[in-house]
Design a protein around this motif. Sequence first.
Motif, PDB file in Angstrom:
ATOM      1  N   ASN A  72       0.828  -1.218   0.000  1.00 11.01           N
ATOM      2  CA  ASN A  72       0.000   0.000   0.000  1.00 11.01           C
ATOM      3  C   ASN A  72       0.857   1.261   0.000  1.00 11.01           C
ATOM      4  N   GLN A  73       1.895   1.239  -0.798  1.00 13.45           N
ATOM      5  CA  GLN A  73       2.773   2.398  -0.905  1.00 13.45           C
ATOM      6  C   GLN A  73       2.833   2.907  -2.335  1.00 13.45           C
ATOM      7  N   PHE A  74       2.902   4.219  -2.453  1.00 12.95           N
ATOM      8  CA  PHE A  74       3.037   4.877  -3.738  1.00 12.95           C
ATOM      9  C   PHE A  74       4.398   5.552  -3.797  1.00 12.95           C
ATOM     10  N   THR A  75       4.971   5.588  -4.984  1.00 16.35           N
ATOM     11  CA  THR A  75       6.276   6.211  -5.173  1.00 16.35           C
ATOM     12  C   THR A  75       6.180   7.300  -6.228  1.00 16.35           C
ATOM     13  N   LEU A  76       6.731   8.458  -5.904  1.00 19.44           N
ATOM     14  CA  LEU A  76       6.900   9.538  -6.864  1.00 19.44           C
ATOM     15  C   LEU A  76       8.371   9.624  -7.222  1.00 19.44           C
ATOM     16  N   ARG A  77       8.660   9.593  -8.506  1.00 21.41           N
ATOM     17  CA  ARG A  77      10.028   9.810  -8.979  1.00 21.41           C
ATOM     18  C   ARG A  77      10.046  11.065  -9.850  1.00 21.41           C
ATOM     19  N   LEU A  78      10.998  11.923  -9.579  1.00 21.28           N
ATOM     20  CA  LEU A  78      11.159  13.162 -10.335  1.00 21.28           C
ATOM     21  C   LEU A  78      12.615  13.228 -10.782  1.00 21.28           C
ATOM     22  N   SER A  79      12.818  13.164 -12.071  1.00 20.36           N
ATOM     23  CA  SER A  79      14.178  13.077 -12.603  1.00 20.36           C
ATOM     24  C   SER A  79      14.771  14.465 -12.839  1.00 20.36           C
ATOM     25  N   SER A  80      16.095  14.485 -12.988  1.00 29.31           N
ATOM     26  CA  SER A  80      16.828  15.698 -13.360  1.00 29.31           C
ATOM     27  C   SER A  80      16.443  16.899 -12.501  1.00 29.31           C
ATOM     28  N   VAL A  81      16.474  16.721 -11.194  1.00 23.08           N
ATOM     29  CA  VAL A  81      16.030  17.801 -10.311  1.00 23.08           C
ATOM     30  C   VAL A  81      16.989  18.983 -10.329  1.00 23.08           C
ATOM     31  N   THR A  82      16.432  20.157 -10.047  1.00 19.00           N
ATOM     32  CA  THR A  82      17.191  21.396  -9.917  1.00 19.00           C
ATOM     33  C   THR A  82      16.791  22.049  -8.597  1.00 19.00           C
ATOM     34  N   PRO A  83      17.478  23.103  -8.187  1.00 15.52           N
ATOM     35  CA  PRO A  83      17.072  23.792  -6.951  1.00 15.52           C
ATOM     36  C   PRO A  83      15.616  24.274  -6.982  1.00 15.52           C
ATOM     37  N   GLU A  84      15.068  24.490  -8.175  1.00 15.32           N
ATOM     38  CA  GLU A  84      13.665  24.917  -8.282  1.00 15.32           C
ATOM     39  C   GLU A  84      12.690  23.816  -7.843  1.00 15.32           C
ATOM     40  N   ASP A  85      13.176  22.604  -7.688  1.00 21.64           N
ATOM     41  CA  ASP A  85      12.326  21.506  -7.204  1.00 21.64           C
ATOM     42  C   ASP A  85      12.312  21.425  -5.677  1.00 21.64           C
ATOM     43  N   THR A  86      13.033  22.310  -5.015  1.00 20.12           N
ATOM     44  CA  THR A  86      13.009  22.370  -3.554  1.00 20.12           C
ATOM     45  C   THR A  86      11.604  22.741  -3.090  1.00 20.12           C
ATOM     46  N   ALA A  87      11.036  21.914  -2.199  1.00 21.10           N
ATOM     47  CA  ALA A  87       9.652  22.123  -1.773  1.00 21.10           C
ATOM     48  C   ALA A  87       9.303  21.136  -0.675  1.00 21.10           C
ATOM     49  N   VAL A  88       8.156  21.373  -0.048  1.00 19.11           N
ATOM     50  CA  VAL A  88       7.545  20.345   0.776  1.00 19.11           C
ATOM     51  C   VAL A  88       6.628  19.543  -0.142  1.00 19.11           C
ATOM     52  N   TYR A  89       6.823  18.241  -0.165  1.00 19.43           N
ATOM     53  CA  TYR A  89       6.055  17.353  -1.038  1.00 19.43           C
ATOM     54  C   TYR A  89       4.987  16.634  -0.214  1.00 19.43           C
ATOM     55  N   TYR A  90       3.776  16.611  -0.783  1.00 18.46           N
ATOM     56  CA  TYR A  90       2.634  16.001  -0.115  1.00 18.46           C
ATOM     57  C   TYR A  90       1.995  14.943  -1.004  1.00 18.46           C
ATOM     58  N   CYS A  91       1.386  13.945  -0.375  1.00 11.46           N
ATOM     59  CA  CYS A  91       0.453  13.116  -1.103  1.00 11.46           C
ATOM     60  C   CYS A  91      -0.927  13.252  -0.456  1.00 11.46           C
ATOM     61  N   ALA A  92      -1.942  13.078  -1.263  1.00 15.04           N
ATOM     62  CA  ALA A  92      -3.306  13.283  -0.812  1.00 15.04           C
ATOM     63  C   ALA A  92      -4.226  12.250  -1.454  1.00 15.04           C
ATOM     64  N   SER A  93      -5.038  11.614  -0.630  1.00 19.34           N
ATOM     65  CA  SER A  93      -6.026  10.642  -1.099  1.00 19.34           C
ATOM     66  C   SER A  93      -7.344  11.362  -1.339  1.00 19.34           C
ATOM     67  N   ALA A  94      -7.970  11.106  -2.496  1.00 18.63           N
ATOM     68  CA  ALA A  94      -9.227  11.778  -2.812  1.00 18.63           C
ATOM     69  C   ALA A  94     -10.002  10.974  -3.845  1.00 18.63           C
ATOM     70  N   GLN A  95     -11.143  11.521  -4.225  1.00 20.84           N
ATOM     71  CA  GLN A  95     -11.965  10.872  -5.239  1.00 20.84           C
ATOM     72  C   GLN A  95     -11.728  11.455  -6.620  1.00 20.84           C
ATOM     73  N   GLY A  96     -10.712  12.277  -6.751  1.00 19.87           N
ATOM     74  CA  GLY A  96     -10.371  12.863  -8.033  1.00 19.87           C
ATOM     75  C   GLY A  96      -9.088  13.660  -7.877  1.00 19.87           C
ATOM     76  N   GLN A  97      -8.881  14.582  -8.821  1.00 24.15           N
ATOM     77  CA  GLN A  97      -7.700  15.434  -8.751  1.00 24.15           C
ATOM     78  C   GLN A  97      -7.833  16.394  -7.566  1.00 24.15           C
ATOM     79  N   VAL A  98      -6.724  16.616  -6.871  1.00 24.19           N
ATOM     80  CA  VAL A  98      -6.668  17.546  -5.752  1.00 24.19           C
ATOM     81  C   VAL A  98      -5.703  18.659  -6.107  1.00 24.19           C
ATOM     82  N   THR A  99      -6.153  19.907  -5.990  1.00 21.94           N
ATOM     83  CA  THR A  99      -5.267  21.034  -6.279  1.00 21.94           C
ATOM     84  C   THR A  99      -5.180  22.011  -5.107  1.00 21.94           C
ATOM     85  N   THR A 100      -6.047  21.867  -4.128  1.00 25.10           N
ATOM     86  CA  THR A 100      -5.998  22.713  -2.945  1.00 25.10           C
ATOM     87  C   THR A 100      -6.235  21.866  -1.706  1.00 25.10           C
ATOM     88  N   ARG A 101      -5.946  22.463  -0.558  1.00 22.01           N
ATOM     89  CA  ARG A 101      -6.061  21.726   0.696  1.00 22.01           C
ATOM     90  C   ARG A 101      -7.500  21.494   1.138  1.00 22.01           C
TER      91      ARG A 101
END
Length: 122
Positions: free
Chosen positions: A78-107
């Motif tokens: 029951n684990q999901f993996t996000l892979r993001l290749s060729s990262v740059t400093p612009e990819d610095t962030a807090v990363y979240y996952c969210a369970s929903a019934q569709g696309q989630v774009t806000t909290r």
Amino acid sequence: QVRIQESGPGLVKPSQTLSLTCAVSGVSLTTRPFHLNWLRQPPGKGVEWIGYLTWANTTDYSPSLRRRASISKDTTTNQFTLRLSSVTPEDTAVYYCASAQGQVTTRVAGVWGQGTQVTVSS
């Protein structure tokens, strides 16, 4: 009760591939319309949607990240993996996952994890 927990390396060097894990419990991963979304929030900026993987194992990604992002799941753990290749400093962030019934774009939607800080720096 749905529980979400992200984990990751914390620090990644430029040009490397970032790999983050999201552990999900309390919800069926294979029942329509489950979506597992990945999002991020860079310092001083708003939340950005990265992509999702559905109950049917289909995916969709933000156009700006589509060429670098990949989401997969392991139903045995029951684990999901996000892979993001060729990262740059612009990819610095807090990363979240969210369970929903569709696309989630806000909290205001979905069940979110606490997030995991990723810093891209040499």
